[in-house]
Write a protein that holds these residues in place. Sequence first.
Motif, PDB file in Angstrom:
ATOM      1  N   LYS C  41       0.828  -1.195   0.000  1.00  0.00           N
ATOM      2  CA  LYS C  41       0.000   0.000   0.000  1.00  0.00           C
ATOM      3  C   LYS C  41       0.872   1.258   0.000  1.00  0.00           C
ATOM      4  O   LYS C  41       0.592   2.209  -0.728  1.00  0.00           O
ATOM      5  CB  LYS C  41      -0.896  -0.035   1.235  1.00  0.00           C
ATOM      6  CG  LYS C  41      -2.088   0.856   1.127  1.00  0.00           C
ATOM      7  CD  LYS C  41      -3.061   0.573   2.254  1.00  0.00           C
ATOM      8  CE  LYS C  41      -4.079   1.681   2.360  1.00  0.00           C
ATOM      9  NZ  LYS C  41      -5.044   1.428   3.432  1.00  0.00           N
ATOM     10  N   TYR C  59      -6.347   1.941  -2.876  1.00  0.00           N
ATOM     11  CA  TYR C  59      -5.001   1.360  -2.862  1.00  0.00           C
ATOM     12  C   TYR C  59      -5.003  -0.162  -2.875  1.00  0.00           C
ATOM     13  O   TYR C  59      -4.244  -0.791  -3.599  1.00  0.00           O
ATOM     14  CB  TYR C  59      -4.231   1.859  -1.635  1.00  0.00           C
ATOM     15  CG  TYR C  59      -3.941   3.328  -1.684  1.00  0.00           C
ATOM     16  CD1 TYR C  59      -3.049   3.826  -2.639  1.00  0.00           C
ATOM     17  CD2 TYR C  59      -4.539   4.216  -0.804  1.00  0.00           C
ATOM     18  CE1 TYR C  59      -2.782   5.190  -2.697  1.00  0.00           C
ATOM     19  CE2 TYR C  59      -4.272   5.569  -0.850  1.00  0.00           C
ATOM     20  CZ  TYR C  59      -3.395   6.057  -1.803  1.00  0.00           C
ATOM     21  OH  TYR C  59      -3.123   7.383  -1.878  1.00  0.00           O
ATOM     22  N   ASP C  60      -5.872  -0.738  -2.049  1.00  0.00           N
ATOM     23  CA  ASP C  60      -5.849  -2.195  -1.947  1.00  0.00           C
ATOM     24  C   ASP C  60      -6.259  -2.868  -3.248  1.00  0.00           C
ATOM     25  O   ASP C  60      -5.757  -3.929  -3.584  1.00  0.00           O
ATOM     26  CB  ASP C  60      -6.765  -2.649  -0.801  1.00  0.00           C
ATOM     27  CG  ASP C  60      -6.134  -2.290   0.544  1.00  0.00           C
ATOM     28  OD1 ASP C  60      -4.892  -2.381   0.646  1.00  0.00           O
ATOM     29  OD2 ASP C  60      -6.882  -1.900   1.458  1.00  0.00           O
ATOM     30  N   GLN C  61      -7.159  -2.217  -3.949  1.00  0.00           N
ATOM     31  CA  GLN C  61      -7.584  -2.802  -5.223  1.00  0.00           C
ATOM     32  C   GLN C  61      -6.502  -2.620  -6.290  1.00  0.00           C
ATOM     33  O   GLN C  61      -6.322  -3.466  -7.137  1.00  0.00           O
ATOM     34  CB  GLN C  61      -8.879  -2.140  -5.691  1.00  0.00           C
ATOM     35  CG  GLN C  61     -10.086  -2.600  -4.928  1.00  0.00           C
ATOM     36  CD  GLN C  61     -11.307  -1.833  -5.391  1.00  0.00           C
ATOM     37  OE1 GLN C  61     -11.417  -0.635  -5.195  1.00  0.00           O
ATOM     38  NE2 GLN C  61     -12.231  -2.534  -6.031  1.00  0.00           N
ATOM     39  N   ARG C  63      -3.332  -2.538  -5.785  1.00  0.00           N
ATOM     40  CA  ARG C  63      -2.242  -3.474  -5.516  1.00  0.00           C
ATOM     41  C   ARG C  63      -2.715  -4.909  -5.766  1.00  0.00           C
ATOM     42  O   ARG C  63      -2.840  -5.702  -4.870  1.00  0.00           O
ATOM     43  CB  ARG C  63      -1.789  -3.308  -4.061  1.00  0.00           C
ATOM     44  CG  ARG C  63      -0.499  -3.994  -3.749  1.00  0.00           C
ATOM     45  CD  ARG C  63      -0.399  -4.298  -2.291  1.00  0.00           C
ATOM     46  NE  ARG C  63      -1.515  -5.146  -1.852  1.00  0.00           N
ATOM     47  CZ  ARG C  63      -1.558  -5.737  -0.684  1.00  0.00           C
ATOM     48  NH1 ARG C  63      -0.586  -5.577   0.172  1.00  0.00           N
ATOM     49  NH2 ARG C  63      -2.582  -6.492  -0.341  1.00  0.00           N
TER      50      ARG C  63
END
Lengths: 232, 338, 293
Positions: C41, C59-61, C63
Motif C-alpha cells: 500500500k 489502494y488495496d484494489q 495493488r
Amino acid sequence: MKKIFVFLLLTRCFTSSSYAQNVNTILQKVKDKLNLVNDYEASGEMKTKVVFLKVPVASVKIYYKKPDKLKIKNEKGISFIPKGAVSININNVLTNNAFTILDGGIAKLGNTNVRVIKLLPEDDPDSYRDDVVLSTLYIDDNFLILKAKTTTKDNGTYELEMSYGKYAGYGLPDKVIFTFNTKDYKIPKGVTFDYSEDQKKAPDKTKARKGTIQITYKTYLINKGLSDAVFK
Amino acid sequence: MNKVSQPVFKKKVSVRNISFTFDELYLMPAIIEVKNLTKQFKDVTAVNNLSFTVNAGDVYGFLGQNGAGKSTTIRMLLTLLQPTTGSIHIFNKNLQTNRKKILTQVGAIIEKPDLYKYLTAFQNLFFFAKISGVKVLENKIMEQLEMVGLSERAHSKVKTFSQGMKQRLGIAVALIHDPELIILDEPTNGLDPQGIADVRNLIISLSKNFGKTVLVSSHLLTEIELIANRILIIDKGNKIVEGTSDELLDPAKTIVALNTLDNQSAKNKIVATQWGQYLQQSKNDTIILKFSKDRIPEFVNQLVQLNIEVLSVTPRHSLEDYFLSLTTANQHVEPVTV
Amino acid sequence: MWNLLQFELFKIFKKPRTYIAFGAIAAIILLIQIALLTNGKEYVKFMLSSLDDTLDIPYDQIRNGYWIGFAILNLLLIHVPILVALVAGDMVAGEANMGTLRLLITKPISRTNLLLTKFFACVIYTFILVVWTAFLCLVVSVLLFGTNDLVISKEFELLQIEKTDVLWRYIAAFGFGTVGLIVVASLSFLLSVLSDNSIGPIVATVAIIIVFTIMSEMQIPIYDKTVKPYLFTTHMLGWKGFFYIDSDVDGQTIKGSIQHFSSIMKSFAILIGYIFLFVSSAIIIFKKKDILS
C-alpha cells in the motif's frame, strides 16, 4: 409583436410567482421531497474525465442512507472517486441545518429559470462539511436542484449539475455531472521508465485543472433498507 | 619397415552418407598434400613456404621445437587458421572448398585436449560423436572408453580427471567417429611414462591394425623415432628436412654439415657438381648434405678440388643428434663444430 | 544442426551459471512480492501521492496481481538483460577460454552453422528465461494478490485497463520483451566472438545496456532527436506500449486498444534489425577469425 408581448407577460407572471416565494419555503419544499428517501441503491454508469486520468466507463452502484452516508462502488473493477463526491447526493449538502440562507435572486440555466439560494454553513466542527464555505443552489419551479456549487476551504469548488426524469418525484436525478478541481499529477522522478515513442508532452499547465465525473443512473431501489455495513 | 608399402586398401569407405571413392582414399597415396604453405601473423612468419606430403597409412612425425610452427601448421590443416598463402589438399580435395567432407574423416587433438569440464566423459564422447555425424550407441562409447582405460570413470565429470586421463579422453574423442586421418598435436604432453607408452602403442596399432593415417607432432625426437615411418622437421616455420625414418635414421644416409670460410660461394660450387643433388635446405648459413657416411672422404676430396676452404665437415650419426644440433644451431649464433 | 543444437542446449543447462540466472530472478521477484505483500500500500501511495488530495484512491484494489506483475517487470529492466548476457557472452568466448572451441571447429560443421546454432540456443535460453520470469511475476503474483483492473502510472498520465483486457497485453509484452532480450543476447554474442574470455563480453554488454538505458531515459534535448531514436534500449521498452491503452475524445479508455501500435511495430522492426546486424557481424568476424585459443 403580440406574440412577444404574450411571452413577456407569461415570463413576468412565472418569475414573479416564483420570486414571490420565500427562499426558506422553497428550500423546505426541496427538502421535503428529498426526505421521502431514507436510503437508496442505484446503479448506473460513471464516466470520468480528468486530463491525466484515462479510465474506462465504469458500472457503478451508488448507495445512500440518511442522513449523509454515500458510497460509490465499482463492483467489477477499480474506480477513482473524487474527494467530495459525497455531495453528488444533494441531501448531503442540505443535511447541515445550521445555515444562513441567502436569496440569490433569479437566474437562467440554459432556457430554464431558476432561483438561486446561497447557504452559508454555520460553524460546526463535528461535521465533515466544516470544509464548506459556501453552497449555491439553483432550483427550478418543480423544487428540483438543477445545479449546486460548493466552495470549500481546501479543495476548491465542486459543481454539480443534475437532470431529472423518472425519479424526479423523489428529487433523485437521472444524470449528475460532478465537476471538481484537480491538482497536478506528478510521479516521483525516474520510476516510470516510459516507452517514449510518443513524444512526451507535459500537460498544458494553463488548462483549467478541473475534472468531471458523469453518472448516468439506470435504476434506483428506494427505501428498501440498507445496512450500514455497505458504507464501510 | 616402410609403412607406405603396406597394402592399405582394406575396405571401401562410405561413411555417414559421405562416400569417399576407393581412389580418393587409397589409390591416391597422398592423404595430406601441403604446398607452399605460409602463415603470417602481423610481423611474424609462423610458417614459411612449407610443403610436405603425408601418404595413406603413414605415421607421419612432425618434429620441431616449441614455437617451430608445428601447431600453426596443424591448426591450418584443421581449418582453425586461414593460410596466408599456399594450398592444403586432404584426401585429394581442397580443404578450403571441401572442409565439411574432409573433416568428417579427421580426428584430432590440438595441444591440450580440453573438453567440457562440467560434463562427464561419457557425455563428452556422446556429443562429439553426434556432431561428427555418427550415430552412436552406448556400447560403442563404452568400448571407446574401455580402450583408453576410462570405462570406470565414464560418468565422472571431466573436471575431476587428471591431466593424463584428460589426454586419454581427448584421444577417445578424436577416434570416436572412426576417422581415416588422425592428427595428434603433442599427444604425450603431460603423460606419465606408462601413459606415453600407451599412446605410442595406440598410434602404432591405429596404423598397423586399422590402416589409419596418423600425423603426430612432438618436440621430442625420441617419441617420433619410435613410431613414425616418415618424419618432417621444421624450425622457425621452415622445413629443415623430410624423409622416411629409415632414411633419416639410417647410418648409411648420414647428414653432413659443412662449414667453410665462404659458405655461399661454396654452395654455388657444390650445386654445379654431382654433390648438388644431396644438398638440403638449411635455415642458417650451414651447408647441409645427405649421403652415405662412406662417401665423406670422396666429398672432402671434391671440396679440395673446388678450392673450398673448409672449416669443418661434421657427420651426424642419428636423427636425434641432427635434430638437437639444428635446434641448438638456431638458438646460438654459430654451430659448434668439430 | 539438430545434433549441435541439442549439444549446445545440453551444455547451457549443464552449466551452473545458467541456474544463477533462474535463481536470481526467482529471488528478486519473490523478495519484491513479499515486500509488496506487507508494504504494498505504501508503495502504491508513493507512486500516486500527488493524487491523494483530489481522489479517493482504492489502494488495496490497485495493488493486485496484475499491478504487481507490471511493477516487477519495471524493476527487472536491467536485471534480466544482465542474466541474458551472462549466458550469451559465454557462448563463444567461454569455449575459447576453456579450449573446447578449437575442438568444435575441427568438427564437420561450418562456422556459420556453428554460430547460428549457438545463437539459436541462446534464443531458446532467453525464451525459457522469459517464461520463467512470466510465471513468477505474473502467475505467482496473481495467485498471491488476485486480479483486478490494472493501473499504469506514466509520467504524465494514469491509465486504467479493465482486468479482462489485461492478459493479452501481458502475453504480447512478454513476446516483445523476448525480442528485446534477444537483441541483448545478440550483442553479447557478437562481443563473445571478439573475445577469448567470457568476462569481457558480459561486462561490456552490461555496461552498454546501462549507458544506453540512461541515455534513453534522460530527457536531454541534444540526445532526444539524435541518439535516442537509434538506441536499441529505447525500443526495448516497446513491450510497455502494449499497456498504453488508447482513449476516446472524452478520455475514456477503449477496451482492446493500444495508443501507439505503429510505434511498437517500428520498434519491433528496429530490434529485429539490430539482431540481424549483430548476428551477421558476429558471423562475418567469426568466419575470418583465426582460432588461436
